[in-house]
Design an enzyme around this catalytic site. Structure first.
Site, mmCIF file in Angstrom:
data_model
loop_
_atom_site.group_PDB
_atom_site.id
_atom_site.type_symbol
_atom_site.label_atom_id
_atom_site.label_comp_id
_atom_site.label_asym_id
_atom_site.label_seq_id
_atom_site.Cartn_x
_atom_site.Cartn_y
_atom_site.Cartn_z
ATOM 1 C CG ASP A 105 -46.451 35.463 0.805
ATOM 2 O OD1 ASP A 105 -47.230 35.025 -0.069
ATOM 3 O OD2 ASP A 105 -45.840 36.534 0.709
ATOM 4 C CB CYS A 113 -52.191 39.295 3.394
ATOM 5 S SG CYS A 113 -52.946 39.579 1.784
ATOM 6 C CB CYS A 141 -52.452 35.131 -1.864
ATOM 7 S SG CYS A 141 -51.590 35.108 -3.459
ATOM 8 N NE ARG A 142 -50.219 35.958 2.978
ATOM 9 C CZ ARG A 142 -49.192 36.546 3.562
ATOM 10 N NH1 ARG A 142 -48.658 35.995 4.637
ATOM 11 N NH2 ARG A 142 -48.689 37.675 3.084
ATOM 12 C CB SER A 143 -56.139 39.570 3.363
ATOM 13 O OG SER A 143 -55.759 40.346 2.256
ATOM 14 C CG ASN A 203 -56.358 42.953 -0.668
ATOM 15 O OD1 ASN A 203 -57.077 43.781 -1.236
ATOM 16 N ND2 ASN A 203 -56.875 42.023 0.101
HETATM 17 P P1 4NP Z 1 -50.606 37.932 -0.208
HETATM 18 O O1 4NP Z 1 -49.463 37.296 -1.157
HETATM 19 O O2 4NP Z 1 -49.894 38.894 0.725
HETATM 20 O O3 4NP Z 1 -51.155 36.768 0.494
HETATM 21 O O4 4NP Z 1 -51.579 38.623 -1.135
HETATM 22 C C1 4NP Z 1 -48.547 38.068 -1.853
HETATM 23 C C2 4NP Z 1 -48.899 38.671 -3.034
HETATM 24 C C3 4NP Z 1 -47.976 39.404 -3.738
HETATM 25 C C4 4NP Z 1 -46.687 39.540 -3.265
HETATM 26 C C5 4NP Z 1 -46.333 38.954 -2.071
HETATM 27 C C6 4NP Z 1 -47.256 38.211 -1.382
HETATM 28 N N1 4NP Z 1 -45.722 40.281 -4.003
HETATM 29 O O5 4NP Z 1 -44.561 40.301 -3.609
HETATM 30 O O6 4NP Z 1 -46.086 40.888 -5.028
#
Ligand code: 4NP
Length: 169
Positions: free
Chosen positions: A129, A11, A16-18, A14
């Site tokens: 997201d 993702c 939340c989703r992945s 790294n």
């Molecule tokens: P992820 O979510 O890609 O599912 O881990 C996010 C985590 C952090 C950010 C964006 C999305 N960020 O902008 O810091």
């Protein structure tokens, strides 16, 4: 072991989703007695959260649904991962673009797939997201990840013929 099937979920951050996909998929693999056949990892295309644990809201959602993200440490996707992994499942089209950027000679694009290509209810083929949204976004991600991981594992079991000779107690 040479016949280990190497899977990576990717993702953006790294956190939340992945990480959730990694944990849920691993738990399903272990439930089927196939833990020794897979190497399962996750990463983000961005480096902002490298070294951090999973997002607290995602941890809570994972725990509410019987999975743990407590051991997770965020890492960033590396160009070499395209060579090293057999299957790379990305959470959205931006991740797909960023990962394929590393595939200069178009040698590995076949192993990089949108995760939700395998979702029976694929929507727009992207895992939304949840980072900037409310709590319900996290449970929605869980529902998507859980049903999609199920299908991906089913397909890999068939592709690698994993049911024969893997019967364990
Ligand atoms: P992820 O979510 O890609 O599912 O881990 C996010 C985590 C952090 C950010 C964006 C999305 N960020 O902008 O810091």
């Amino acid at each position: 072991m040479s016949d280990t099937i190497r899977i990576q979920f990717v993702c953006l951050g790294n956190i939340c989703r992945s990480p959730l996909a990694e944990a849920v998929f691993r738990d399903k693999v272990v439930d089927q007695g196939l833990g020794d056949r897979f190497d399962i990892e996750s990463s983000g295309t961005g480096d902002w959260h490298v070294g951090e644990g999973a997002d607290n809201r995602m941890r809570q959602t994972a725990a509410d649904n019987g999975h743990s993200l407590e051991e997770h440490t965020a890492s960033q996707f590396q160009a070499e991962d395209l060579q090293a992994y057999d299957h790379v499942f990305v959470m959205d089209k931006s991740n797909l673009n960023d990962v394929l950027y590393f595939d200069e000679d178009d040698r590995h694009s076949g192993k990089v797939r949108l995760f939700r290509e395998f979702d029976p209810q694929p929507g727009d083929y992207q895992v939304p997201d949840p980072y900037y949204g409310g709590e319900e976004g996290f449970q929605n991600v869980y529902e998507i990840v859980s049903r999609t991981s199920e299908v991906i594992l089913e397909q890999l079991v068939a592709e690698y013929d994993l049911n024969s000779g893997t019967a364990e107690s």
